[in-house]
Design an enzyme around this catalytic site. Sequence first.
Site, PDB file in Angstrom:
ATOM      1  N   ASN A   1       0.486  -3.804  13.438  1.00 54.80           N
ATOM      2  CA  ASN A   1       0.658  -4.102  12.011  1.00 54.80           C
ATOM      3  C   ASN A   1       2.118  -3.831  11.676  1.00 54.80           C
ATOM      4  O   ASN A   1       2.535  -2.687  11.571  1.00 54.80           O
ATOM      5  CB  ASN A   1      -0.267  -3.194  11.180  1.00 54.80           C
ATOM      6  CG  ASN A   1      -0.022  -3.357   9.690  1.00 54.80           C
ATOM      7  OD1 ASN A   1       0.645  -4.300   9.259  1.00 54.80           O
ATOM      8  ND2 ASN A   1      -0.558  -2.425   8.904  1.00 54.80           N
ATOM      9  N   TRP A   2       2.876  -4.902  11.521  1.00 52.20           N
ATOM     10  CA  TRP A   2       4.327  -4.752  11.326  1.00 52.20           C
ATOM     11  C   TRP A   2       4.689  -4.332   9.909  1.00 52.20           C
ATOM     12  O   TRP A   2       5.851  -4.016   9.635  1.00 52.20           O
ATOM     13  CB  TRP A   2       5.044  -6.064  11.659  1.00 52.20           C
ATOM     14  CG  TRP A   2       5.056  -6.377  13.121  1.00 52.20           C
ATOM     15  CD1 TRP A   2       4.533  -5.611  14.138  1.00 52.20           C
ATOM     16  CD2 TRP A   2       5.615  -7.540  13.738  1.00 52.20           C
ATOM     17  NE1 TRP A   2       4.737  -6.233  15.346  1.00 52.20           N
ATOM     18  CE2 TRP A   2       5.404  -7.416  15.130  1.00 52.20           C
ATOM     19  CE3 TRP A   2       6.274  -8.666  13.252  1.00 52.20           C
ATOM     20  CZ2 TRP A   2       5.829  -8.376  16.047  1.00 52.20           C
ATOM     21  CZ3 TRP A   2       6.707  -9.640  14.155  1.00 52.20           C
ATOM     22  CH2 TRP A   2       6.482  -9.489  15.546  1.00 52.20           C
ATOM     23  N   LYS A   3       3.754  -4.370   8.996  1.00 55.87           N
ATOM     24  CA  LYS A   3       4.034  -4.014   7.596  1.00 55.87           C
ATOM     25  C   LYS A   3       5.237  -4.840   7.106  1.00 55.87           C
ATOM     26  O   LYS A   3       5.418  -5.973   7.540  1.00 55.87           O
ATOM     27  CB  LYS A   3       4.235  -2.506   7.455  1.00 55.87           C
ATOM     28  CG  LYS A   3       3.083  -1.731   8.138  1.00 55.87           C
ATOM     29  CD  LYS A   3       3.078  -0.270   7.853  1.00 55.87           C
ATOM     30  CE  LYS A   3       1.898   0.392   8.588  1.00 55.87           C
ATOM     31  NZ  LYS A   3       1.724   1.785   8.261  1.00 55.87           N
TER      32      LYS A   3
ATOM     33  N   HIS B   1      -6.026  -1.954   3.939  1.00 55.26           N
ATOM     34  CA  HIS B   1      -5.099  -0.963   4.491  1.00 55.26           C
ATOM     35  C   HIS B   1      -4.826   0.101   3.427  1.00 55.26           C
ATOM     36  O   HIS B   1      -4.748  -0.214   2.239  1.00 55.26           O
ATOM     37  CB  HIS B   1      -3.793  -1.638   4.938  1.00 55.26           C
ATOM     38  CG  HIS B   1      -2.953  -0.712   5.749  1.00 55.26           C
ATOM     39  ND1 HIS B   1      -2.165   0.245   5.168  1.00 55.26           N
ATOM     40  CD2 HIS B   1      -2.828  -0.569   7.086  1.00 55.26           C
ATOM     41  CE1 HIS B   1      -1.580   0.945   6.129  1.00 55.26           C
ATOM     42  NE2 HIS B   1      -1.955   0.469   7.298  1.00 55.26           N
TER      43      HIS B   1
ATOM     44  N   GLU C   1      -2.234   1.467   2.510  1.00 57.45           N
ATOM     45  CA  GLU C   1      -1.074   1.167   1.644  1.00 57.45           C
ATOM     46  C   GLU C   1      -1.448   0.165   0.564  1.00 57.45           C
ATOM     47  O   GLU C   1      -0.948   0.236  -0.562  1.00 57.45           O
ATOM     48  CB  GLU C   1       0.097   0.664   2.513  1.00 57.45           C
ATOM     49  CG  GLU C   1       0.715   1.810   3.311  1.00 57.45           C
ATOM     50  CD  GLU C   1       1.234   1.437   4.690  1.00 57.45           C
ATOM     51  OE1 GLU C   1       1.502   0.253   4.937  1.00 57.45           O
ATOM     52  OE2 GLU C   1       1.355   2.352   5.532  1.00 57.45           O
TER      53      GLU C   1
ATOM     54  N   GLU D   1      -8.183   4.709   9.866  1.00 52.24           N
ATOM     55  CA  GLU D   1      -6.807   5.194   9.792  1.00 52.24           C
ATOM     56  C   GLU D   1      -6.731   6.355   8.802  1.00 52.24           C
ATOM     57  O   GLU D   1      -6.636   6.137   7.588  1.00 52.24           O
ATOM     58  CB  GLU D   1      -5.880   4.073   9.301  1.00 52.24           C
ATOM     59  CG  GLU D   1      -5.866   2.859  10.190  1.00 52.24           C
ATOM     60  CD  GLU D   1      -4.583   2.029  10.000  1.00 52.24           C
ATOM     61  OE1 GLU D   1      -3.910   1.801  11.012  1.00 52.24           O
ATOM     62  OE2 GLU D   1      -4.257   1.669   8.858  1.00 52.24           O
TER      63      GLU D   1
ATOM     64  N   GLY E   1       2.306   7.045   9.849  1.00 50.92           N
ATOM     65  CA  GLY E   1       3.761   7.141   9.728  1.00 50.92           C
ATOM     66  C   GLY E   1       4.281   8.561   9.665  1.00 50.92           C
ATOM     67  O   GLY E   1       5.446   8.789   9.346  1.00 50.92           O
TER      68      GLY E   1
ATOM     69  N   SER F   1      -0.068   6.900  13.731  1.00 50.29           N
ATOM     70  CA  SER F   1       0.867   7.483  14.701  1.00 50.29           C
ATOM     71  C   SER F   1       0.422   7.315  16.151  1.00 50.29           C
ATOM     72  O   SER F   1       0.620   8.222  16.968  1.00 50.29           O
ATOM     73  CB  SER F   1       1.142   8.958  14.373  1.00 50.29           C
ATOM     74  OG  SER F   1       1.780   9.059  13.106  1.00 50.29           O
TER      75      SER F   1
ATOM     76  N   GLY G   1       1.272   0.894  13.836  1.00 52.61           N
ATOM     77  CA  GLY G   1       2.345   0.557  12.913  1.00 52.61           C
ATOM     78  C   GLY G   1       3.694   0.626  13.615  1.00 52.61           C
ATOM     79  O   GLY G   1       4.071  -0.267  14.386  1.00 52.61           O
ATOM     80  N   GLY G   2       4.420   1.710  13.382  1.00 54.39           N
ATOM     81  CA  GLY G   2       5.798   1.865  13.864  1.00 54.39           C
ATOM     82  C   GLY G   2       5.999   1.504  15.329  1.00 54.39           C
ATOM     83  O   GLY G   2       6.955   0.789  15.669  1.00 54.39           O
TER      84      GLY G   2
HETATM   85  P1  13P Z   1       1.858   4.161  12.172  1.00 54.93           P
HETATM   86  O1  13P Z   1       1.407   3.773  13.567  1.00 54.93           O
HETATM   87  O2  13P Z   1       3.282   3.849  11.904  1.00 54.93           O
HETATM   88  O3  13P Z   1       1.445   5.555  11.837  1.00 54.93           O
HETATM   89  O4  13P Z   1       1.023   3.188  11.168  1.00 54.93           O
HETATM   90  C1  13P Z   1      -0.354   3.088  11.303  1.00 54.93           C
HETATM   91  C2  13P Z   1      -0.830   2.000  10.424  1.00 54.93           C
HETATM   92  O5  13P Z   1      -0.831   2.143   9.209  1.00 54.93           O
HETATM   93  C3  13P Z   1      -1.256   0.742  11.056  1.00 54.93           C
HETATM   94  O6  13P Z   1      -1.901  -0.084  10.142  1.00 54.93           O
END
Ligand code: 13P
Length: 251
Positions: free
Chosen positions: A9-11, A94, A96, A166, A172, A212, A233-234
Amino acid sequence: MRQKIVAGNWKMNNDMAETEMFLVGLKKQVLPEGVTIMIAPAFTNLNHTFQSVREHPVTVVAQNMHQSENGAFTGEVSAGMLKSVGVKTVILGHSERRSLFKEDNDVLAEKVNTALAHDMEVIFCIGEELSHRETDDHFTLIEEQLEEGLFHLSEVSWKNIIIAYEPVWAIGTGETATPDQAQEMHAFIRKTIAEKYSNSIANKVSILYGGSVKPKNAKEIFAQKDVDGGLVGGASLDVESFMAIANAFKK
Ligand code: 13P
């Protein structure tokens, strides 16, 4: 057997040039067998990404969509628009989207219905905040998110549902749920689905862990019985670390 999935998930990261650089790198990789690889770029790069990986076993995913078919919803993107550029999978709920954009379980249930009406696959995210865990309310919260977001669905709809657990406190932050914490919650999610529907449905749903996930912790997390992969994510922004995570399924 349940589908094993590693989804990036590149956000709101990776512009066109960065997306292209990632895709060039990705297409040079030998993808692990038996693992479904998914990437979720920004809306602006979905079309290009889909065209670029057409000949590769990579699923292109949208990060969100609107619940309506079309209309006066400035800034929004519909299921039909996603399908028209080849995208058949969407992340919904999600944390967010829930916290920053105030999407509640009712809206999310509508989005799920719209996606399924378009025969799309949904990665439905659920997860508790740290405060819920501190007061021991995390199981209740997860149960509520499942009930209000997904439990109106018919049994047959579940073939298009993937769940991503999650925990918000692990997103993050560099802080990961321990493999035991992840397994405990994934088993709880599966049990809750089995009680509402059946063991057969619960045992077929892929449940991904997100928060993470990194090359160094993926193997241990993915080794858990009820963890079927990760929503990353990251660490999904870089081909090398993303592939290291995807390869963590190997022995
Ligand atoms: P991180 O892997 O950066 O913690 O993000 C997780 C996430 O929100 C994937 O949707």
